[in-house]
Design an enzyme around this catalytic site. Structure first.
Site, PDB file in Angstrom:
ATOM      1  N   LYS A 136       0.848  -1.199   0.000  1.00 52.98           N
ATOM      2  CA  LYS A 136       0.000   0.000   0.000  1.00 52.98           C
ATOM      3  C   LYS A 136       0.885   1.251   0.000  1.00 52.98           C
ATOM      4  CE  LYS A 136      -0.300  -0.310   5.061  1.00 52.98           C
ATOM      5  NZ  LYS A 136      -1.055  -0.976   6.135  1.00 52.98           N
ATOM      6  N   TYR A 150      14.736  30.531   7.207  1.00 56.13           N
ATOM      7  CA  TYR A 150      13.540  31.135   7.809  1.00 56.13           C
ATOM      8  C   TYR A 150      13.674  31.220   9.322  1.00 56.13           C
ATOM      9  CZ  TYR A 150      11.115  30.573   3.354  1.00 56.13           C
ATOM     10  OH  TYR A 150      10.741  30.659   2.043  1.00 56.13           O
TER      11      TYR A 150
HETATM   12  C1  LIG Z   1      -0.407  -2.005   6.710  1.00 52.32           C
HETATM   13  C2  LIG Z   1      -1.002  -3.299   7.106  1.00 52.32           C
HETATM   14  C3  LIG Z   1      -0.212  -4.425   7.324  1.00 52.32           C
HETATM   15  C4  LIG Z   1       1.301  -4.380   7.285  1.00 52.32           C
HETATM   16  O1  LIG Z   1       1.785  -3.770   8.430  1.00 52.32           O
HETATM   17  P1  LIG Z   1       3.361  -3.724   8.749  1.00 52.32           P
HETATM   18  O2  LIG Z   1       3.430  -3.243  10.127  1.00 52.32           O
HETATM   19  O3  LIG Z   1       3.934  -2.753   7.777  1.00 52.32           O
HETATM   20  O4  LIG Z   1       3.862  -5.103   8.536  1.00 52.32           O
HETATM   21  C5  LIG Z   1      -0.829  -5.615   7.597  1.00 52.32           C
HETATM   22  N1  LIG Z   1      -2.178  -5.692   7.655  1.00 52.32           N
HETATM   23  C6  LIG Z   1      -2.971  -4.639   7.453  1.00 52.32           C
HETATM   24  C7  LIG Z   1      -4.431  -4.793   7.559  1.00 52.32           C
HETATM   25  C8  LIG Z   1      -2.421  -3.409   7.187  1.00 52.32           C
HETATM   26  O5  LIG Z   1      -3.218  -2.347   6.999  1.00 52.32           O
END
Ligand SMILES: *Cc1c(COP(=O)(O)O)cnc(C)c1O
Length: 390
Positions: free
Chosen positions: A37, A266
């Site tokens: 993702k 800044y």
């Molecule tokens: C993002 C996510 C993961 C992965 O999490 P990590 O901590 O990056 O391994 C797994 N399951 C779901 C439902 C997620 O949203």
């Protein structure tokens, strides 16, 4: 020589090594679903997914249908799972292309069932159970009704049952055990009623923290994100097993000499205590250099740490290079990753900036070009080859 202003170098061999180490921590019967993702946590979802599926991963997880469709359109045919709820209007292309959707409520289950009927193609769904995260998912007391809804609908096919852990350190935490006990109770009851039948139903719970902390059982699949990218989800789970996959580099765009007493940037928050040579880097918070690193972070130039002085701005970061030999314009500066024997880790930056490594990765901006090193020679369809530097 690199000619971009800033680039993120993704080391596909490090990704392979991490996936292999993670694979060794789980049974061979357990599927490894790589979570890609948010553009694979800033690493570039298409190239990362192609590479992972060609090595140790069996499936890919994303957050929404658009992310799933980007991967399908890039030629990825493996199981693709949308891990959270969908707006019904987003779902048609995903259902048509066999993307598996998450169903966290009876209502969404019914909506997706009707939509799939209109499309004339069953929707494959993962029932998401809230075992204690308190965010997404059907509450435990309604989980069986949701599973029955799925079973009754001729246009819904059960592809999985999942839950998600709240504890960032996984199995070391009592809440994780409570969550697993709740999930287990639901699974037992569901099995007793014949609700989990089906050949390709994956039960899954563990994320990176779950895998690294030895959470059991693993069930049929684990959903691994941050650990695959070589970063521990929590400092308590740090391990030598993981290799950082991403480096972020830029080039000195300007050099400037200040007199003692002159201020920088800044707010004039830093005043040169002595005659000072500054290197100006053409990256700022738009590119993912956290504003909170103002006056605290450092970058690597010629294998040495140079401190960030003054405020990070949208487009520029200023570093004190007085102690380095004469530098030239265009020389490389490393914001994340190794240069010689020195390395700046995402974990270190996150700590300095008062945030978590996940956020640092996701903030790397659009102006930072993703490049890929290592990995097999790729087919022309893959974008990886086109962006290999040089
Ligand atoms: C993002 C996510 C993961 C992965 O999490 P990590 O901590 O990056 O391994 C797994 N399951 C779901 C439902 C997620 O949203």
């Amino acid at each position: 020589m690199e000619t971009s202003r800033a680039w993120a170098e993704v080391d596909l061999d490090a990704l392979t090594a991490n996936l292999e180490r993670l694979r060794r921590r789980i049974d061979s019967s357990v599927a490894l679903l790589l979570v890609a993702k948010a553009d694979a946590y800033g690493h570039g979802a298409v190239a990362v997914a192609h590479h992972a599926l060609g090595t140790f991963a069996e499936a890919i997880g994303v957050t929404n249908c658009a992310e799933a469709m980007e991967l399908r359109q890039a030629g990825i045919r493996a199981r693709l799972v949308v891990l959270g709820p969908t707006f019904v209007e987003e779902a048609p292309p995903a259902i048509r292309s066999g993307v598996e959707l998450c169903v966290p409520s009876i209502e969404l289950g019914q909506h997706l069932g009707r939509l799939a009927e209109q499309l004339g193609k069953p929707a494959r769904v993962h029932v998401k159970v809230d075992s204690g995260m308190g965010r997404l998912g059907v509450p435990p007391e309604r989980a069986l009704s949701l599973l029955e809804t799925v079973q009754r609908s001729p246009f819904l096919e059960l592809a999985g049952v999942m839950t998600h852990l709240a504890a960032t350190e996984g199995a070391e935490n009592a809440q994780a055990h409570e969550q697993m006990a709740t999930f287990e109770r639901i699974l037992r009851a569901a099995r007793g009623r014949g609700l989990l039948a089906g050949r390709e139903v994956w039960i899954h719970a563990a994320n990176s923290a779950g895998v690294l902390s030895g959470l059991n059982p693993r069930y049929d699949a684990v959903r691994v994100g941050i650990a695959a990218y070589g970063i521990a989800p929590d400092p308590r789970l740090a391990t030598e097993d993981l290799h950082p996959v991403l480096s972020v580099r830029t080039r000195i765009v300007h050099l400037r000499d200040l007199r003692a007493g002159q201020s920088v940037g800044y707010g004039g928050t830093w005043v040169a205590p002595r005659p000072t040579r500054l290197a100006i880097l053409p990256v700022g918070y738009d590119d993912g250099v956290a504003w909170r690193l103002s006056g605290r972070g450092s970058v690597l130039i010629r294998g040495k740490r140079s401190p960030i002085v003054g405020r990070v701005s949208m487009d520029y970061t200023t570093v004190d290079v007085t102690n380095l030999p004469a530098l030239s314009l265009g020389e490389t500066a490393t914001l994340v990753g190794a240069d010689g024997a020195e390395r700046i880790r995402v974990e270190e930056i996150a700590k300095l900036a008062g945030t978590i490594p996940y956020e640092i990765l996701c903030q790397i901006g659009k102006r930072v070009k993703r490049t890929y090193v290592g990995g097999p020679v790729r087919t022309p369809r893959s974008p990886a080859r086109e962006t290999v530097p040089g």
